[in-house]
Design a protein around this motif. Structure first.
Motif, PDB file in Angstrom:
ATOM      1  N   PHE A  14       0.826  -1.204   0.000  1.00 46.56           N
ATOM      2  CA  PHE A  14       0.000   0.000   0.000  1.00 46.56           C
ATOM      3  C   PHE A  14       0.860   1.253   0.000  1.00 46.56           C
ATOM      4  N   GLU A  15       0.308   2.325  -0.573  1.00 41.42           N
ATOM      5  CA  GLU A  15       1.045   3.579  -0.685  1.00 41.42           C
ATOM      6  C   GLU A  15       1.212   4.294   0.645  1.00 41.42           C
ATOM      7  N   ARG A  16       0.162   4.368   1.439  1.00 42.24           N
ATOM      8  CA  ARG A  16       0.204   5.149   2.681  1.00 42.24           C
ATOM      9  C   ARG A  16      -0.409   4.376   3.852  1.00 42.24           C
ATOM     10  N   PRO A  17       0.180   3.254   4.222  1.00 41.80           N
ATOM     11  CA  PRO A  17      -0.395   2.489   5.333  1.00 41.80           C
ATOM     12  C   PRO A  17      -0.171   3.195   6.672  1.00 41.80           C
ATOM     13  N   VAL A  18      -1.039   2.926   7.625  1.00 45.56           N
ATOM     14  CA  VAL A  18      -0.872   3.359   9.010  1.00 45.56           C
ATOM     15  C   VAL A  18      -1.281   2.205   9.905  1.00 45.56           C
ATOM     16  N   LEU A  19      -0.792   2.221  11.113  1.00 47.34           N
ATOM     17  CA  LEU A  19      -1.225   1.262  12.120  1.00 47.34           C
ATOM     18  C   LEU A  19      -2.199   2.008  13.025  1.00 47.34           C
ATOM     19  N   LEU A  20      -3.484   1.632  12.971  1.00 48.65           N
ATOM     20  CA  LEU A  20      -4.477   2.291  13.816  1.00 48.65           C
ATOM     21  C   LEU A  20      -4.303   1.830  15.255  1.00 48.65           C
ATOM     22  N   PHE A  21      -4.359   2.780  16.163  1.00 42.97           N
ATOM     23  CA  PHE A  21      -4.117   2.500  17.577  1.00 42.97           C
ATOM     24  C   PHE A  21      -5.172   3.200  18.421  1.00 42.97           C
ATOM     25  N   SER A  22      -5.964   2.410  19.144  1.00 43.96           N
ATOM     26  CA  SER A  22      -7.002   2.976  20.007  1.00 43.96           C
ATOM     27  C   SER A  22      -6.592   2.977  21.475  1.00 43.96           C
ATOM     28  N   GLY A  23      -5.572   2.211  21.803  1.00 45.23           N
ATOM     29  CA  GLY A  23      -5.177   2.054  23.194  1.00 45.23           C
ATOM     30  C   GLY A  23      -5.795   0.829  23.834  1.00 45.23           C
ATOM     31  N   GLY A  24      -6.647   0.134  23.091  1.00 45.07           N
ATOM     32  CA  GLY A  24      -7.265  -1.100  23.592  1.00 45.07           C
ATOM     33  C   GLY A  24      -6.330  -2.283  23.448  1.00 45.07           C
ATOM     34  N   LYS A  25      -6.760  -3.395  23.989  1.00 44.61           N
ATOM     35  CA  LYS A  25      -5.895  -4.581  24.031  1.00 44.61           C
ATOM     36  C   LYS A  25      -5.493  -5.064  22.644  1.00 44.61           C
ATOM     37  N   ASP A  26      -6.409  -5.018  21.687  1.00 50.25           N
ATOM     38  CA  ASP A  26      -6.079  -5.492  20.342  1.00 50.25           C
ATOM     39  C   ASP A  26      -5.022  -4.619  19.677  1.00 50.25           C
ATOM     40  N   SER A  27      -5.166  -3.302  19.811  1.00 45.27           N
ATOM     41  CA  SER A  27      -4.184  -2.432  19.159  1.00 45.27           C
ATOM     42  C   SER A  27      -2.852  -2.441  19.893  1.00 45.27           C
ATOM     43  N   ILE A  28      -2.855  -2.703  21.185  1.00 43.13           N
ATOM     44  CA  ILE A  28      -1.593  -2.850  21.924  1.00 43.13           C
ATOM     45  C   ILE A  28      -0.833  -4.071  21.406  1.00 43.13           C
ATOM     46  N   VAL A  29      -1.555  -5.164  21.176  1.00 41.92           N
ATOM     47  CA  VAL A  29      -0.921  -6.371  20.628  1.00 41.92           C
ATOM     48  C   VAL A  29      -0.416  -6.109  19.214  1.00 41.92           C
ATOM     49  N   LEU A  30      -1.208  -5.415  18.392  1.00 45.27           N
ATOM     50  CA  LEU A  30      -0.788  -5.119  17.029  1.00 45.27           C
ATOM     51  C   LEU A  30       0.473  -4.254  17.015  1.00 45.27           C
ATOM     52  N   LEU A  31       0.548  -3.304  17.921  1.00 43.78           N
ATOM     53  CA  LEU A  31       1.746  -2.470  18.034  1.00 43.78           C
ATOM     54  C   LEU A  31       2.960  -3.335  18.367  1.00 43.78           C
ATOM     55  N   ARG A  32       2.785  -4.277  19.263  1.00 48.01           N
ATOM     56  CA  ARG A  32       3.887  -5.178  19.639  1.00 48.01           C
ATOM     57  C   ARG A  32       4.292  -6.071  18.476  1.00 48.01           C
ATOM     58  N   LEU A  33       3.306  -6.553  17.716  1.00 41.65           N
ATOM     59  CA  LEU A  33       3.618  -7.375  16.544  1.00 41.65           C
ATOM     60  C   LEU A  33       4.390  -6.572  15.493  1.00 41.65           C
ATOM     61  N   ALA A  34       4.043  -5.298  15.345  1.00 40.49           N
ATOM     62  CA  ALA A  34       4.781  -4.443  14.415  1.00 40.49           C
ATOM     63  C   ALA A  34       6.226  -4.279  14.872  1.00 40.49           C
ATOM     64  N   GLU A  35       6.410  -4.154  16.181  1.00 43.83           N
ATOM     65  CA  GLU A  35       7.790  -4.072  16.694  1.00 43.83           C
ATOM     66  C   GLU A  35       8.569  -5.321  16.313  1.00 43.83           C
ATOM     67  N   LYS A  36       7.964  -6.479  16.514  1.00 44.38           N
ATOM     68  CA  LYS A  36       8.649  -7.731  16.211  1.00 44.38           C
ATOM     69  C   LYS A  36       8.914  -7.880  14.707  1.00 44.38           C
ATOM     70  N   ALA A  37       8.023  -7.358  13.885  1.00 47.62           N
ATOM     71  CA  ALA A  37       8.173  -7.505  12.443  1.00 47.62           C
ATOM     72  C   ALA A  37       9.233  -6.575  11.865  1.00 47.62           C
ATOM     73  N   PHE A  38       9.401  -5.375  12.433  1.00 45.47           N
ATOM     74  CA  PHE A  38      10.234  -4.370  11.785  1.00 45.47           C
ATOM     75  C   PHE A  38      11.496  -3.984  12.550  1.00 45.47           C
ATOM     76  N   ARG A  39      11.654  -4.398  13.775  1.00 43.89           N
ATOM     77  CA  ARG A  39      12.852  -4.045  14.520  1.00 43.89           C
ATOM     78  C   ARG A  39      14.043  -4.800  13.987  1.00 43.89           C
ATOM     79  N   PRO A  40      15.210  -4.245  13.991  1.00 43.03           N
ATOM     80  CA  PRO A  40      15.636  -3.065  14.727  1.00 43.03           C
ATOM     81  C   PRO A  40      15.387  -1.759  13.994  1.00 43.03           C
ATOM     82  N   GLY A  41      14.840  -1.803  12.775  1.00 40.94           N
ATOM     83  CA  GLY A  41      14.585  -0.565  12.030  1.00 40.94           C
ATOM     84  C   GLY A  41      13.285   0.090  12.462  1.00 40.94           C
ATOM     85  N   PRO A  42      12.993   1.244  11.880  1.00 40.00           N
ATOM     86  CA  PRO A  42      11.744   1.941  12.188  1.00 40.00           C
ATOM     87  C   PRO A  42      10.575   1.312  11.431  1.00 40.00           C
TER      88      PRO A  42
END
Length: 98
Positions: free
Chosen positions: A9-37
């Motif tokens: 996708f051209e302009r993806p974003v990770l939607l974050f509400s602060g709920g449990k599902d988005s907290i897990v998604l944020l963590r999965l993004a860390e695991k997928a893309f670290r050590p880079g941004p």
């Protein structure tokens, strides 16, 4: 899945509400893309109905991981005319029986 989505996708974003599902998604993004941004920003759509603790947690967590945060305000979108309340009768659901 996150890597493929970011690549397709051209302009993806990770939607974050602060709920449990988005907290897990944020963590999965860390695991997928670290050590880079992340190749996308994190976006929170602020409804104006968040507990202060949710906003504090969001800001603290984003600062910890050092990622970009976009905050979109529903109230600002209404004030700017980008969001308009619909008036009149709600559409009737079809195919449902109660």
């Amino acid at each position: 899945m996150l890597r493929e989505t970011a690549a397709e996708f051209e302009r993806p974003v990770l939607l974050f509400s602060g709920g449990k599902d988005s907290i897990v998604l944020l963590r999965l993004a860390e695991k997928a893309f670290r050590p880079g941004p992340f190749p996308f920003p994190v976006m929170h759509v602020d409804t104006g109905h968040n507990f202060p603790e949710v906003v504090e947690f969001r800001d603290r967590r984003i600062a910890e991981i050092g990622e970009r945060l976009i905050v979109a305000s529903v109230e600002d979108s209404i004030d700017d005319g980008r969001v308009v309340d619909e008036t009149g009768r709600a559409p009737r659901a079809t195919g449902c029986r109660l």
